[in-house]
Design a protein around this motif. Structure first.
Motif, mmCIF file in Angstrom:
data_model
loop_
_atom_site.group_PDB
_atom_site.id
_atom_site.type_symbol
_atom_site.label_atom_id
_atom_site.label_comp_id
_atom_site.label_asym_id
_atom_site.label_seq_id
_atom_site.Cartn_x
_atom_site.Cartn_y
_atom_site.Cartn_z
ATOM 1 N N GLU A 182 34.656 5.466 -4.461
ATOM 2 C CA GLU A 182 34.454 6.365 -3.325
ATOM 3 C C GLU A 182 35.745 6.587 -2.532
ATOM 4 O OE1 GLU A 182 30.546 4.257 -4.137
ATOM 5 O OE2 GLU A 182 32.679 3.749 -4.118
ATOM 6 N N TRP A 183 36.694 5.638 -2.639
ATOM 7 C CA TRP A 183 37.961 5.720 -1.902
ATOM 8 C C TRP A 183 39.123 6.136 -2.802
ATOM 9 C CZ3 TRP A 183 38.778 4.930 3.359
ATOM 10 C CH2 TRP A 183 37.634 4.528 4.086
ATOM 11 N N ASN A 184 38.820 6.548 -4.015
ATOM 12 C CA ASN A 184 39.861 6.946 -4.958
ATOM 13 C C ASN A 184 40.385 8.329 -4.585
ATOM 14 O OD1 ASN A 184 41.426 7.739 -7.106
ATOM 15 N ND2 ASN A 184 39.879 7.346 -8.678
ATOM 16 N N TRP A 185 41.414 8.382 -3.767
ATOM 17 C CA TRP A 185 41.935 9.652 -3.266
ATOM 18 C C TRP A 185 42.462 10.552 -4.389
ATOM 19 C CZ3 TRP A 185 46.846 10.148 -4.849
ATOM 20 C CH2 TRP A 185 47.585 8.973 -5.051
ATOM 21 N N TYR A 186 42.749 9.970 -5.555
ATOM 22 C CA TYR A 186 43.233 10.741 -6.697
ATOM 23 C C TYR A 186 42.129 11.626 -7.295
ATOM 24 C CZ TYR A 186 45.963 11.559 -10.987
ATOM 25 O OH TYR A 186 46.667 12.126 -12.026
ATOM 26 N N ASP A 187 40.875 11.236 -7.097
ATOM 27 C CA ASP A 187 39.726 11.921 -7.685
ATOM 28 C C ASP A 187 39.207 13.000 -6.731
ATOM 29 O OD1 ASP A 187 37.351 12.743 -8.790
ATOM 30 O OD2 ASP A 187 36.455 10.744 -8.916
ATOM 31 N N PRO A 188 39.243 14.265 -7.123
ATOM 32 C CA PRO A 188 38.788 15.348 -6.236
ATOM 33 C C PRO A 188 37.331 15.205 -5.792
ATOM 34 C CG PRO A 188 39.960 16.243 -8.119
ATOM 35 C CD PRO A 188 39.732 14.787 -8.410
ATOM 36 N N SER A 189 36.508 14.494 -6.583
ATOM 37 C CA SER A 189 35.091 14.363 -6.240
ATOM 38 C C SER A 189 34.790 13.114 -5.414
ATOM 39 C CB SER A 189 34.238 14.342 -7.516
ATOM 40 O OG SER A 189 34.532 13.195 -8.298
ATOM 41 N N SER A 190 35.798 12.312 -5.115
ATOM 42 C CA SER A 190 35.563 11.087 -4.357
ATOM 43 C C SER A 190 35.148 11.412 -2.920
ATOM 44 C CB SER A 190 36.811 10.210 -4.333
ATOM 45 O OG SER A 190 37.873 10.850 -3.625
ATOM 46 N N LYS A 191 34.439 10.473 -2.318
ATOM 47 C CA LYS A 191 33.969 10.697 -0.944
ATOM 48 C C LYS A 191 35.126 10.830 0.047
ATOM 49 C CE LYS A 191 29.269 8.898 -0.644
ATOM 50 N NZ LYS A 191 28.381 7.919 0.017
ATOM 51 N N ILE A 192 36.216 10.077 -0.172
ATOM 52 C CA ILE A 192 37.319 10.161 0.779
ATOM 53 C C ILE A 192 37.982 11.535 0.722
ATOM 54 C CG2 ILE A 192 39.045 9.127 -0.776
ATOM 55 C CD1 ILE A 192 38.778 8.851 3.095
ATOM 56 N N ARG A 193 38.042 12.126 -0.472
ATOM 57 C CA ARG A 193 38.578 13.489 -0.566
ATOM 58 C C ARG A 193 37.619 14.479 0.093
ATOM 59 N NH1 ARG A 193 42.306 14.490 -4.960
ATOM 60 N NH2 ARG A 193 41.803 16.707 -4.807
ATOM 61 N N GLN A 194 36.331 14.296 -0.138
ATOM 62 C CA GLN A 194 35.346 15.181 0.480
ATOM 63 C C GLN A 194 35.393 15.063 2.002
ATOM 64 O OE1 GLN A 194 31.403 14.553 -1.173
ATOM 65 N NE2 GLN A 194 32.242 14.303 -3.226
ATOM 66 N N ALA A 195 35.499 13.841 2.487
ATOM 67 C CA ALA A 195 35.524 13.611 3.933
ATOM 68 C C ALA A 195 36.763 14.244 4.569
ATOM 69 C CB ALA A 195 35.493 12.116 4.225
ATOM 70 N N THR A 196 37.904 14.097 3.896
ATOM 71 C CA THR A 196 39.142 14.675 4.415
ATOM 72 C C THR A 196 39.056 16.193 4.428
ATOM 73 O OG1 THR A 196 40.374 12.781 3.509
ATOM 74 C CG2 THR A 196 41.654 14.717 4.129
ATOM 75 N N ASN A 197 38.546 16.764 3.352
ATOM 76 C CA ASN A 197 38.404 18.222 3.292
ATOM 77 C C ASN A 197 37.459 18.729 4.377
ATOM 78 O OD1 ASN A 197 40.105 18.371 1.086
ATOM 79 N ND2 ASN A 197 38.448 18.334 -0.419
ATOM 80 N N GLU A 198 36.374 17.998 4.623
ATOM 81 C CA GLU A 198 35.433 18.399 5.668
ATOM 82 C C GLU A 198 36.130 18.450 7.026
ATOM 83 O OE1 GLU A 198 30.944 17.174 6.871
ATOM 84 O OE2 GLU A 198 32.390 15.508 6.916
ATOM 85 N N ALA A 199 36.934 17.435 7.309
ATOM 86 C CA ALA A 199 37.625 17.372 8.603
ATOM 87 C C ALA A 199 38.659 18.483 8.736
ATOM 88 C CB ALA A 199 38.288 16.005 8.766
ATOM 89 N N ILE A 200 39.331 18.820 7.645
ATOM 90 C CA ILE A 200 40.316 19.909 7.682
ATOM 91 C C ILE A 200 39.615 21.246 7.896
ATOM 92 C CG2 ILE A 200 41.996 21.193 6.294
ATOM 93 C CD1 ILE A 200 42.702 18.478 4.951
ATOM 94 N N GLU A 201 38.533 21.465 7.170
ATOM 95 C CA GLU A 201 37.794 22.731 7.280
ATOM 96 C C GLU A 201 37.205 22.939 8.668
ATOM 97 O OE1 GLU A 201 34.996 22.374 4.122
ATOM 98 O OE2 GLU A 201 36.507 22.624 2.540
ATOM 99 N N LYS A 202 36.857 21.845 9.342
ATOM 100 C CA LYS A 202 36.291 21.932 10.688
ATOM 101 C C LYS A 202 37.361 21.900 11.781
ATOM 102 C CE LYS A 202 31.738 19.942 9.649
ATOM 103 N NZ LYS A 202 30.782 18.832 9.918
ATOM 104 N N ASN A 203 38.636 21.939 11.370
ATOM 105 C CA ASN A 203 39.770 21.895 12.307
ATOM 106 C C ASN A 203 39.766 20.652 13.188
ATOM 107 O OD1 ASN A 203 40.933 24.421 11.505
ATOM 108 N ND2 ASN A 203 39.299 25.461 12.630
ATOM 109 N N ILE A 204 39.255 19.561 12.638
ATOM 110 C CA ILE A 204 39.264 18.283 13.343
ATOM 111 C C ILE A 204 40.501 17.472 12.946
ATOM 112 C CG2 ILE A 204 38.076 16.043 13.505
ATOM 113 C CD1 ILE A 204 35.428 17.654 13.239
ATOM 114 N N PHE A 205 40.889 17.560 11.682
ATOM 115 C CA PHE A 205 42.098 16.902 11.199
ATOM 116 C C PHE A 205 43.094 17.976 10.791
ATOM 117 C CE2 PHE A 205 44.366 15.113 7.374
ATOM 118 C CZ PHE A 205 45.221 14.276 8.086
#
Length: 310
Positions: free
Chosen positions: A199-222
């Motif tokens: 879930e924390w494998n940032w190398y994997d596009p489907s990992s939760k940490i990548r999803q979480a980061t993308n969510e924050a960027i899309e919402k202009n939070i990060f």
């Protein structure tokens, strides 16, 4: 299994790195037992004394690992130290890390042991340096990439590392607390967790940490604008490594209630409390509940103040 080797290692205030490895031997080694007679009780959720904490590890001097001349081993993590750093600062960092490994009612021993195994199996390490890259550049007349080797010249410690923790004697205690917590979290989440949990494998596009980061960027939070140059030059891997690293740090310290330490909301991260993260970043909050709370014990601010103001 996908490799985590970065062609270009992205560090904040750190230099480039060249991988070297050789069979380790022990040479020119001395041991300093860290002792402290104070009986001040660390506040809040633990009755551990500062003396107890400091007696749980040793500062080892060993020129074999130059340019790092001392190290501390705690719970699978090796902390390498340059000659200029004071023993007092080593103790502050080590004490903080010890508290992060204390037990509490939320800790899951099975999950935590996977993290410890990751630290040990991959020779994951943390570096302590003095002042910042400029100190070494001025001292040697070279740029930081050439002023000091990023890895121990000898031994098996290479690659599985992120940035430095800097001792800055002129900094306030709050600033040094922020420095230590941030970069310990970078090492824990972006190096060890990434190895230990899919879930924390940032190398994997489907990992939760990548999803979480993308969510924050899309919402202009990060705000990822400081790292877009990596994408622009084609270093997608470097971009994803550093954005997940920085985002993980931000949402964890916000959930730990450190808004005052990091002056949240910040230009790079716009939330400032637990409810905001829970409501606006559900994937990140899920990662926090499933892993962070079960592996890391959050140091209380009174514990941190006790360490950094003594």
């Amino acid at each position: 299994m996908k490799k985590f080797i970065l062609l270009i290692l992205v560090l904040i205030a750190c230099g480039g790195e060249t991988i070297q490895e050789s069979t380790p031997t022990i040479s020119d080694t001395t041991t300093t037992t860290v002792a402290d007679t104070t009986t001040t009780t660390v506040a809040d959720t633990t009755t551990t004394t500062v003396a107890d904490i400091r007696n749980s590890y040793e500062i080892i001097s060993d020129n074999y690992y130059e340019p790092f001349t001392r190290y501390v081993d705690i719970k699978g993590l090796r902390i390498f130290v340059t000659p200029e750093v004071s023993n007092d600062f080593i103790k502050k960092v080590a004490d903080t890390y010890v508290i992060m490994n204390n037990n509490n009612s939320s800790i899951n021993s099975s999950l935590r042991n996977k993290h410890y195994s990751s630290l040990a199996d991959w020779n994951i390490f943390q570096r302590l340096g003095y002042e910042g890259p400029g100190y070494y550049e001025e001292k040697t007349g070279k740029n930081f990439d050439d002023a000091i080797s990023p890895y121990p010249i000898n031994g098996a410690y290479y690659e599985n590392v992120t940035d430095y923790i800097w001792e800055v004697p002129s900094a306030s205690s709050n600033s040094q607390i922020g420095e230590v917590i941030e970069h310990l979290l970078h090492t824990i989440t972006n190096v060890s967790f990434a190895r230990a949990y899919p879930e924390w494998n940032w190398y994997d596009p489907s990992s939760k940490i990548r999803q979480a980061t993308n969510e924050a960027i899309e919402k202009n939070i990060f705000d990822d604008s400081d790292y877009q140059s990596l994408k622009n030059r084609g270093d997608e891997e470097g971009y994803h490594k550093i954005t997940t690293q920085e985002f993980s740090f931000w949402f964890i310290v916000t959930l730990w209630g450190y808004a005052d330490i990091y002056e949240l909301p910040h230009g790079e991260f716009t939330l400032s409390n637990k409810e905001q993260v829970k409501n606006q970043l559900p994937i990140a909050y899920e990662l926090y509940e499933e892993f962070v709370t079960k592996v890391i014990n959050p140091p209380s601010k009174s514990q941190l103040n006790n360490i950094f103001n003594n």
